[in-house]
Scaffold this active site. Structure first.
Site, PDB file in Angstrom:
ATOM      1  N   GLU A 194     -32.380  47.265  -1.601  1.00 58.19           N
ATOM      2  CA  GLU A 194     -31.065  46.524  -0.515  1.00 58.19           C
ATOM      3  C   GLU A 194     -31.223  45.360  -1.477  1.00 58.19           C
ATOM      4  O   GLU A 194     -32.216  44.676  -1.694  1.00 58.19           O
ATOM      5  CB  GLU A 194     -31.391  46.466   0.253  1.00 58.19           C
ATOM      6  CG  GLU A 194     -30.699  46.683   1.591  1.00 58.19           C
ATOM      7  CD  GLU A 194     -32.203  48.150   1.916  1.00 58.19           C
ATOM      8  OE1 GLU A 194     -31.195  49.234   2.961  1.00 58.19           O
ATOM      9  OE2 GLU A 194     -33.217  48.145   1.167  1.00 58.19           O
ATOM     10  N   SER A 195     -30.528  45.273  -3.168  1.00 56.89           N
ATOM     11  CA  SER A 195     -30.808  43.901  -3.912  1.00 56.89           C
ATOM     12  C   SER A 195     -31.798  43.956  -5.628  1.00 56.89           C
ATOM     13  O   SER A 195     -31.894  45.113  -5.876  1.00 56.89           O
ATOM     14  CB  SER A 195     -30.346  43.137  -3.310  1.00 56.89           C
ATOM     15  OG  SER A 195     -29.381  43.050  -2.840  1.00 56.89           O
ATOM     16  N   CYS A 250     -30.204  42.148   0.971  1.00 56.64           N
ATOM     17  CA  CYS A 250     -29.329  42.343   2.072  1.00 56.64           C
ATOM     18  C   CYS A 250     -28.892  43.657   2.937  1.00 56.64           C
ATOM     19  O   CYS A 250     -30.283  43.840   3.720  1.00 56.64           O
ATOM     20  CB  CYS A 250     -27.711  43.192   0.854  1.00 56.64           C
ATOM     21  SG  CYS A 250     -28.086  44.959  -0.262  1.00 56.64           S
ATOM     22  N   SER A 275     -25.910  48.483  -7.789  1.00 56.23           N
ATOM     23  CA  SER A 275     -26.779  47.472  -8.225  1.00 56.23           C
ATOM     24  C   SER A 275     -27.147  47.283  -9.639  1.00 56.23           C
ATOM     25  O   SER A 275     -27.405  48.692 -10.573  1.00 56.23           O
ATOM     26  CB  SER A 275     -27.977  47.710  -7.276  1.00 56.23           C
ATOM     27  OG  SER A 275     -27.526  47.259  -5.993  1.00 56.23           O
ATOM     28  N   HIS A 286     -24.495  42.579  -6.860  1.00 59.21           N
ATOM     29  CA  HIS A 286     -23.886  43.896  -6.359  1.00 59.21           C
ATOM     30  C   HIS A 286     -23.333  44.210  -5.816  1.00 59.21           C
ATOM     31  O   HIS A 286     -22.591  43.122  -5.319  1.00 59.21           O
ATOM     32  CB  HIS A 286     -25.674  43.347  -5.241  1.00 59.21           C
ATOM     33  CG  HIS A 286     -27.011  42.760  -5.903  1.00 59.21           C
ATOM     34  ND1 HIS A 286     -27.678  44.096  -6.016  1.00 59.21           N
ATOM     35  CD2 HIS A 286     -27.547  42.144  -6.511  1.00 59.21           C
ATOM     36  CE1 HIS A 286     -28.833  43.743  -7.174  1.00 59.21           C
ATOM     37  NE2 HIS A 286     -29.040  42.442  -7.413  1.00 59.21           N
TER      38      HIS A 286
END
Length: 343
Positions: free
Chosen positions: A79-80, A94, A240, A254
């Site tokens: 997540e990022s 995120c 990403s 992203h």
């Protein structure tokens, strides 16, 4: 950014029974120092990887690829992204990640491995969520986030810029004044929504197959020539990228491509006297329906020239909705929002 998760982590609304992913990131930047100012030979890069992995477990994300450089270490996450340099730590996550729970463990790591006993500055920010009810812990409302941060920092201050009943942007930072000699610092962030569906298709495995192909096909590889790119294309969609250039400069992008909740963010600490051309190139790459732009610059940064001129920025086919400026003790902040002009 990861759009395939275990069943219990999927964003399924019990009321609407629909899949949803929150692309909007929580962004944390912390600068560390020592109370005696003796930082020579000390670096956050000395924290071992297994400690970063434990920290990210708290946040509920994992490292998917990484690269180490002289001035900065780069981590692409499920997540990022995360960036680690000598005294600066950046974590951007995120989805339903619980980033704020990592701050105290991070402070402990900085002291244990680096001897840093003081948080010199902190910046925590994010755009308003598309679906705040799906966030976990203190993240479901900014008031709860403020309360959590106030328990950690005595001299914090919270701000909201933009339209509180539409698109807005939240910030928490420190208000403690000091006369230290500052390293030049600047951050530009472009947050885009209502993206062009044809462009978003590039960031699917079906369309591009590999991250490298998506990077080249979209034009991301041309945004900063010579940048060392570490990218990742998620299954079945999502993208990403961390890019490194100069001594400790970065760019991170992203992308959540699903049309119903499409989202793209571009962030960089590139040193520029004017960011208008870079922002226009980003807009020409992604064609958002609307976007928010924030620009931080401290007193010693050449980007202060851009800050002074940013109110005059105009972008092809876009109209300005909002312009706000904030003066902090050591930084200046510009906030602008735009929407696509009628054709």
């Amino acid at each position: 950014m990861l759009n395939v998760m275990p069943t219990d982590e999927k964003f399924i609304s019990s009321e609407m029974s629909e899949y949803f992913f929150e692309g909007t990131e929580k962004l944390l930047e912390i600068w560390f120092t020592r109370s005696d100012q003796d930082v020579k030979g000390r670096s956050l890069k000395d924290v071992p990887r297994f400690e970063w992995e434990r920290l990210l477990d708290i946040v509920k994300c994992t490292i998917v690829t990484s690269s180490c450089h002289d001035g900065i270490d780069s981590y692409v996450l499920s997540e990022s992204s995360m960036f680690v340099s000598k005294r600066r730590f950046i974590l951007k996550t995120c989805g339903r990640t619980t980033l704020l729970y990592a701050i105290q463990p991070l402070i402990d790591l900085a002291e244990k491995y680096c001897g840093f006993d003081t948080v010199e500055d902190i910046f925590y920010s994010h755009k308003n969520w598309m679906r705040p009810e799906m966030q976990q812990g203190p993240h479901n409302c900014f008031t709860s986030e403020i309360q959590h941060l106030d328990e950690l920092f005595e001299k914090g201050a919270a701000y909201c810029l933009g339209k509180m009943n539409h698109d807005c942007w939240y910030l928490y930072t420190l208000t403690d004044f000091n006369d230290r000699v500052m390293k030049p610092d600047q951050t530009l962030e472009i947050i885009m929504t209502e993206l062009n569906p044809n462009i978003m298709k590039i960031f699917t495995v079906e369309e591009s197959g590999t991250a490298d192909m998506a990077t080249k096909k979209s034009g991301i590889s041309k945004l900063w020539p010579g940048m060392l790119i570490d990218d990742f294309l998620f299954e079945p969609c999502g993208y990403s990228m961390n890019g490194i250039f100069g001594k400790d400069n970065y760019m991170t992008i992203h992308i959540t491509p699903e049309e119903e909740f499409s989202y793209v963010s571009v962030e960089t600490n590139a040193t520029q006297k004017c960011y208008q051309e870079l922002v226009q190139n980003v807009l020409n790459t992604f064609y958002p329906g609307k976007f928010i732009m924030t620009l931080f610059a401290n007193k010693t940064s050449v980007a202060m020239e851009s800050y002074k001129k940013h109110r005059e920025y105009e972008f092809n086919n876009y109209r300005k909705d909002t312009l706000q400026e904030v003066q902090f003790q050591n930084y200046s902040l510009g906030y602008m929002s735009f929407h696509k002009a009628p054709s």
